[in-house]
Scaffold this motif. Structure first.
Motif, PDB file in Angstrom:
ATOM      1  N   ASP A   1       0.791  -1.237   0.000  1.00 40.11           N
ATOM      2  CA  ASP A   1       0.000   0.000   0.000  1.00 40.11           C
ATOM      3  C   ASP A   1       0.821   1.284   0.000  1.00 40.11           C
ATOM      4  O   ASP A   1       0.274   2.365  -0.227  1.00 40.11           O
ATOM      5  CB  ASP A   1      -0.925   0.031   1.227  1.00 40.11           C
ATOM      6  CG  ASP A   1      -2.022  -1.020   1.145  1.00 40.11           C
ATOM      7  OD1 ASP A   1      -2.286  -1.495   0.034  1.00 40.11           O
ATOM      8  OD2 ASP A   1      -2.601  -1.357   2.202  1.00 40.11           O
ATOM      9  N   VAL A   2       2.122   1.221   0.286  1.00 32.32           N
ATOM     10  CA  VAL A   2       2.899   2.447   0.418  1.00 32.32           C
ATOM     11  C   VAL A   2       4.038   2.490  -0.600  1.00 32.32           C
ATOM     12  O   VAL A   2       5.092   3.077  -0.339  1.00 32.32           O
ATOM     13  CB  VAL A   2       3.463   2.577   1.858  1.00 32.32           C
ATOM     14  CG1 VAL A   2       3.744   4.048   2.180  1.00 32.32           C
ATOM     15  CG2 VAL A   2       2.506   2.023   2.889  1.00 32.32           C
TER      16      VAL A   2
ATOM     17  N   SER B   1       6.881   7.174   1.479  1.00 29.19           N
ATOM     18  CA  SER B   1       7.272   6.699   2.797  1.00 29.19           C
ATOM     19  C   SER B   1       6.167   6.991   3.803  1.00 29.19           C
ATOM     20  O   SER B   1       5.304   7.836   3.573  1.00 29.19           O
ATOM     21  CB  SER B   1       8.576   7.370   3.234  1.00 29.19           C
ATOM     22  OG  SER B   1       9.613   7.040   2.329  1.00 29.19           O
ATOM     23  N   LEU B   2       6.217   6.305   4.926  1.00 29.97           N
ATOM     24  CA  LEU B   2       5.203   6.442   5.967  1.00 29.97           C
ATOM     25  C   LEU B   2       5.883   6.505   7.329  1.00 29.97           C
ATOM     26  O   LEU B   2       6.774   5.704   7.620  1.00 29.97           O
ATOM     27  CB  LEU B   2       4.237   5.253   5.923  1.00 29.97           C
ATOM     28  CG  LEU B   2       3.270   5.086   7.106  1.00 29.97           C
ATOM     29  CD1 LEU B   2       2.287   6.258   7.174  1.00 29.97           C
ATOM     30  CD2 LEU B   2       2.513   3.761   6.989  1.00 29.97           C
TER      31      LEU B   2
ATOM     32  N   THR C   1       2.774  10.919   5.673  1.00 28.94           N
ATOM     33  CA  THR C   1       3.169  10.273   4.421  1.00 28.94           C
ATOM     34  C   THR C   1       3.934  11.293   3.579  1.00 28.94           C
ATOM     35  O   THR C   1       3.665  12.492   3.626  1.00 28.94           O
ATOM     36  CB  THR C   1       1.954   9.774   3.628  1.00 28.94           C
ATOM     37  OG1 THR C   1       1.085  10.881   3.324  1.00 28.94           O
ATOM     38  CG2 THR C   1       1.175   8.742   4.432  1.00 28.94           C
TER      39      THR C   1
ATOM     40  N   PHE D   1      -3.526   3.768   8.782  1.00 35.73           N
ATOM     41  CA  PHE D   1      -2.109   3.789   8.434  1.00 35.73           C
ATOM     42  C   PHE D   1      -1.299   2.901   9.375  1.00 35.73           C
ATOM     43  O   PHE D   1      -0.316   2.276   8.961  1.00 35.73           O
ATOM     44  CB  PHE D   1      -1.567   5.218   8.452  1.00 35.73           C
ATOM     45  CG  PHE D   1      -1.865   5.995   7.198  1.00 35.73           C
ATOM     46  CD1 PHE D   1      -1.202   5.693   6.018  1.00 35.73           C
ATOM     47  CD2 PHE D   1      -2.806   7.014   7.181  1.00 35.73           C
ATOM     48  CE1 PHE D   1      -1.464   6.400   4.852  1.00 35.73           C
ATOM     49  CE2 PHE D   1      -3.082   7.721   6.023  1.00 35.73           C
ATOM     50  CZ  PHE D   1      -2.417   7.416   4.855  1.00 35.73           C
TER      51      PHE D   1
ATOM     52  N   THR E   1      -1.614  -0.540   8.117  1.00 34.29           N
ATOM     53  CA  THR E   1      -0.754  -0.681   6.940  1.00 34.29           C
ATOM     54  C   THR E   1       0.686  -0.908   7.359  1.00 34.29           C
ATOM     55  O   THR E   1       1.390  -1.774   6.810  1.00 34.29           O
ATOM     56  CB  THR E   1      -0.851   0.582   6.050  1.00 34.29           C
ATOM     57  OG1 THR E   1      -2.178   0.698   5.540  1.00 34.29           O
ATOM     58  CG2 THR E   1       0.134   0.515   4.889  1.00 34.29           C
ATOM     59  N   TYR E   2       1.140  -0.142   8.346  1.00 34.71           N
ATOM     60  CA  TYR E   2       2.518  -0.290   8.807  1.00 34.71           C
ATOM     61  C   TYR E   2       2.744  -1.664   9.430  1.00 34.71           C
ATOM     62  O   TYR E   2       3.778  -2.304   9.194  1.00 34.71           O
ATOM     63  CB  TYR E   2       2.867   0.801   9.825  1.00 34.71           C
ATOM     64  CG  TYR E   2       4.328   0.770  10.215  1.00 34.71           C
ATOM     65  CD1 TYR E   2       5.292   1.398   9.434  1.00 34.71           C
ATOM     66  CD2 TYR E   2       4.759   0.068  11.338  1.00 34.71           C
ATOM     67  CE1 TYR E   2       6.635   1.348   9.759  1.00 34.71           C
ATOM     68  CE2 TYR E   2       6.099   0.009  11.671  1.00 34.71           C
ATOM     69  CZ  TYR E   2       7.026   0.642  10.885  1.00 34.71           C
ATOM     70  OH  TYR E   2       8.358   0.580  11.195  1.00 34.71           O
TER      71      TYR E   2
END
Length: 314
Positions: free
Chosen positions: A206-207, A211-212, A226, A244, A247-248
């Protein structure tokens, strides 16, 4: 209000007001202060009026020394500097300095908190907003300064997931990259730093476009950030931040375990070292020509018929 400038209008205005007040208290004219700080008097005028280019860190130090400000101007300078960045970027930096935990996925470069000086300089040199060598060195100094927080008693927990591309891209050249990879390996004994690598074979996620970063604040709240090549977005809505965070967690689960990640970093570093001994392009061209000539001689010896030669090793 000093000289018609409202000190509350901006950090640059506050900085200018402090310079003007200190200058007058010292009984100096703008021209005299300029001589002491090694700049023209018009530069002092610009600073006091918060116009023109923002003061550099070197100039802030010179003014501080000339006015006996006891580091007041140097301490104000980072806040003036940050005004050159968009609001969301400044707010992210402020949150980062207070975070008790930082979780970061890096798609393209090693995160700033773990960069070596030469690597940081190579990364920052390509910035679109860079105004010259002096500004570059200031940005490098600030980036290295932020790393000091990792050594304080209230240091944050840092968890970094690096895309494999981060390891493979030789930013700054082979020597700089080797030193940077060694810096990553040096985090192994640090209990508050965890590094993982997300290998290419994990495929899409997803990223991929940027970067996140997830920040955990002292009160337990979380903030997401982001970032792409030329943009950034600060996310504070709790529901969005939770998405998020999920996601991480997926990225972290897909990445290699920490020990295997360190092994991969070490392997890439060793490959880069061997790669430094690869023949240059001109040498490879010369070797290829020699192979073609040898192939032609083999064909002639075969009476014009094609004689299959042994395939050269790659």
């Amino acid at each position: 209000m000093a000289n018609g400038i409202d000190p509350s209008a901006s950090m640059a205005a506050l900085f200018g007001a402090r310079v003007r007040r200190l200058r007058k208290a010292a009984g100096l004219t703008q021209a005299e202060l300029g001589v002491l700080a090694h700049v023209v008097s018009t530069r002092i005028t610009q600073i006091e009026r918060a116009s023109g280019a923002k003061p550099t860190l070197e100039l802030a130090r010179a003014l501080d020394a000339a006015l006996g400000a006891e580091d007041l101007l140097v301490e104000l300078w980072p806040y003036v500097y940050r005004e050159a960045f968009p609001d969301w970027s400044r707010r992210f930096m402020e949150y980062s300095e207070r975070a008790v935990a930082i979780r970061e996925y890096a798609a393209h470069v090693v995160p700033g908190l773990l960069q070596t000086e030469d690597y940081a300089r190579a990364v920052l040199r390509v910035g679109r907003t860079l105004g010259g060598q002096e500004q570059l060195e200031e940005r490098v100094s600030l980036r290295l300064g932020r790393q000091e927080r990792l050594t304080t008693h209230d240091r944050p927990e840092l968890w970094v997931v690096l895309d494999e591309a981060v390891l493979r891209r030789p930013i700054g050249g082979q020597v700089v990259m080797r030193e940077q990879l060694a810096r990553l390996l040096a985090t192994a004994p640090e209990s508050h730093i965890t590094v993982q690598v997300l290998p290419f074979d994990q495929g899409e996620h997803d990223v991929m476009g940027g970067s996140l970063t997830l920040l955990t604040m002292p009160d337990g709240s979380e903030i997401a950030y982001t970032e792409g090549a030329h943009y950034g977005q600060l996310i504070e809505d709790p529901d969005e931040v939770r998405r998020f965070a999920l996601t991480y967690d997926r990225l972290r689960a897909a990445a290699l375990p920490p020990l295997m990640s360190l092994d991969m970093i070490r392997s890439v570093m060793e490959d880069n070292h061997r790669g430094a001994k690869v023949p240059s392009r001109s040498e490879r061209r010369r070797l290829a020509q020699e192979q073609l000539q040898q192939s032609g001689r083999r064909q002639l010896r075969g009476g014009g018929r094609r004689v299959p030669g042994r395939r050269p090793r790659p």
